[in-house]
Motif scaffolding. Structure first.
Motif, PDB file in Angstrom:
ATOM      1  N   GLY A   1       0.840  -1.199   0.000  1.00 53.70           N
ATOM      2  CA  GLY A   1       0.000   0.000   0.000  1.00 53.70           C
ATOM      3  C   GLY A   1       0.872   1.245   0.000  1.00 53.70           C
ATOM      4  O   GLY A   1       1.889   1.306   0.679  1.00 53.70           O
ATOM      5  N   GLY A   2       0.500   2.226  -0.775  1.00 52.49           N
ATOM      6  CA  GLY A   2       1.250   3.471  -0.847  1.00 52.49           C
ATOM      7  C   GLY A   2       2.433   3.438  -1.793  1.00 52.49           C
ATOM      8  O   GLY A   2       3.065   4.470  -2.006  1.00 52.49           O
ATOM      9  N   ALA A   3       2.744   2.285  -2.373  1.00 56.22           N
ATOM     10  CA  ALA A   3       3.860   2.204  -3.323  1.00 56.22           C
ATOM     11  C   ALA A   3       3.424   2.798  -4.660  1.00 56.22           C
ATOM     12  O   ALA A   3       2.260   2.696  -5.048  1.00 56.22           O
ATOM     13  CB  ALA A   3       4.294   0.754  -3.512  1.00 56.22           C
ATOM     14  N   ALA A   4       4.346   3.414  -5.348  1.00 53.60           N
ATOM     15  CA  ALA A   4       4.059   4.010  -6.650  1.00 53.60           C
ATOM     16  C   ALA A   4       4.148   2.945  -7.743  1.00 53.60           C
ATOM     17  O   ALA A   4       5.104   2.156  -7.770  1.00 53.60           O
ATOM     18  CB  ALA A   4       5.050   5.129  -6.938  1.00 53.60           C
ATOM     19  N   LYS A   5       3.173   2.933  -8.639  1.00 50.33           N
ATOM     20  CA  LYS A   5       3.194   2.002  -9.768  1.00 50.33           C
ATOM     21  C   LYS A   5       4.230   2.458 -10.778  1.00 50.33           C
ATOM     22  O   LYS A   5       4.458   3.651 -10.952  1.00 50.33           O
ATOM     23  CB  LYS A   5       1.833   1.934 -10.439  1.00 50.33           C
ATOM     24  N   ILE A   6       4.840   1.491 -11.449  1.00 49.87           N
ATOM     25  CA  ILE A   6       5.848   1.767 -12.471  1.00 49.87           C
ATOM     26  C   ILE A   6       5.365   1.154 -13.778  1.00 49.87           C
ATOM     27  O   ILE A   6       4.908   0.018 -13.799  1.00 49.87           O
ATOM     28  CB  ILE A   6       7.209   1.141 -12.109  1.00 49.87           C
ATOM     29  N   SER A   7       5.518   1.894 -14.852  1.00 43.11           N
ATOM     30  CA  SER A   7       5.172   1.346 -16.165  1.00 43.11           C
ATOM     31  C   SER A   7       6.442   0.896 -16.881  1.00 43.11           C
ATOM     32  O   SER A   7       7.555   1.290 -16.517  1.00 43.11           O
ATOM     33  CB  SER A   7       4.439   2.397 -17.003  1.00 43.11           C
ATOM     34  N   LYS A   8       6.282   0.061 -17.862  1.00 43.84           N
ATOM     35  CA  LYS A   8       7.370  -0.431 -18.712  1.00 43.84           C
ATOM     36  C   LYS A   8       8.416  -1.235 -17.950  1.00 43.84           C
ATOM     37  O   LYS A   8       9.611  -1.190 -18.262  1.00 43.84           O
ATOM     38  CB  LYS A   8       8.022   0.722 -19.474  1.00 43.84           C
ATOM     39  N   LEU A   9       7.975  -1.964 -16.945  1.00 45.48           N
ATOM     40  CA  LEU A   9       8.844  -2.890 -16.218  1.00 45.48           C
ATOM     41  C   LEU A   9       8.031  -4.147 -15.943  1.00 45.48           C
ATOM     42  O   LEU A   9       7.164  -4.155 -15.066  1.00 45.48           O
ATOM     43  CB  LEU A   9       9.364  -2.287 -14.907  1.00 45.48           C
TER      44      LEU A   9
END
Length: 182
Positions: free
Chosen positions: A109-117
């Motif tokens: 919870g609270g972690a930032a999503k990352i794209s292209k991984l």
């Protein structure tokens, strides 16, 4: 008399030649410089890491690696010789979960999503502890059914802002790690 002269001349020349030589140093020769060892030589998840690539993407200099395997999980820890922190840990586990399950059950919870991984990924910064500074973490679901986590644990006294920067650097490092090589 001539014989004595002929014997004296070589003796004088030999003595003069010895005086020009530098004094020899006694004792054992200096040990050879240490040979750099690749992180991959430690086996396990360390086969996925290279000290030069880590330095290129994070700015951290490491030269010691240790690996362990337990069940389907492969782990590698890298450090600088003689230092406990910072350390970088890579863990890779085989999994059958999908991206939705990763988002619900694995991503904190609270972690930032990352794209292209991978199929899904996150990054976060953890607070300092009694023994260390803050930690930066990147976790991702690789396309070949592997769950991977990179964690950088900073030394005590490191600012949280520095750990936030390191989390971004870990994302770029994670993008070059090929978990299929395990």
């Amino acid at each position: 008399m001539r014989a004595r002269t002929w014997l004296a001349v070589p003796a004088v020349l030999l003595a003069a030649g010895c005086a020009d030589e530098a004094p020899t140093q006694s004792g054992p020769p200096a040990p050879p410089p240490p040979v750099p060892v690749a992180a991959a030589s430690s086996g396990g998840a360390c086969r996925l890491l290279d000290f030069a690539v880590i330095a290129e993407h994070t700015g951290g200099t490491f030269d010691v690696a240790a690996a362990t395997e337990r069940g389907d999980t492969h782990t590698c820890v890298v450090r600088a010789a003689g230092a406990v922190l910072p350390e970088l840990t890579l863990s890779v586990t085989e999994t059958s979960i999908d991206a939705a399950t990763f988002a619900l059950d694995v991503q904190p919870g609270g972690a930032a999503k990352i794209s292209k991984l991978g199929k899904a990924a996150y990054r976060r910064t953890l607070p300092k502890t009694a023994k260390s500074g803050p930690a930066a973490e990147v976790g991702w679901l690789a396309t070949e059914g592997r769950l991977a986590t990179l964690r950088w644990t900073a030394p005590a006294g490191t600012a949280k802002a520095e750990a936030d920067k390191t989390a971004g650097k870990l994302v770029t490092l994670a993008k070059v790690i090929d978990t299929r090589q395990l």
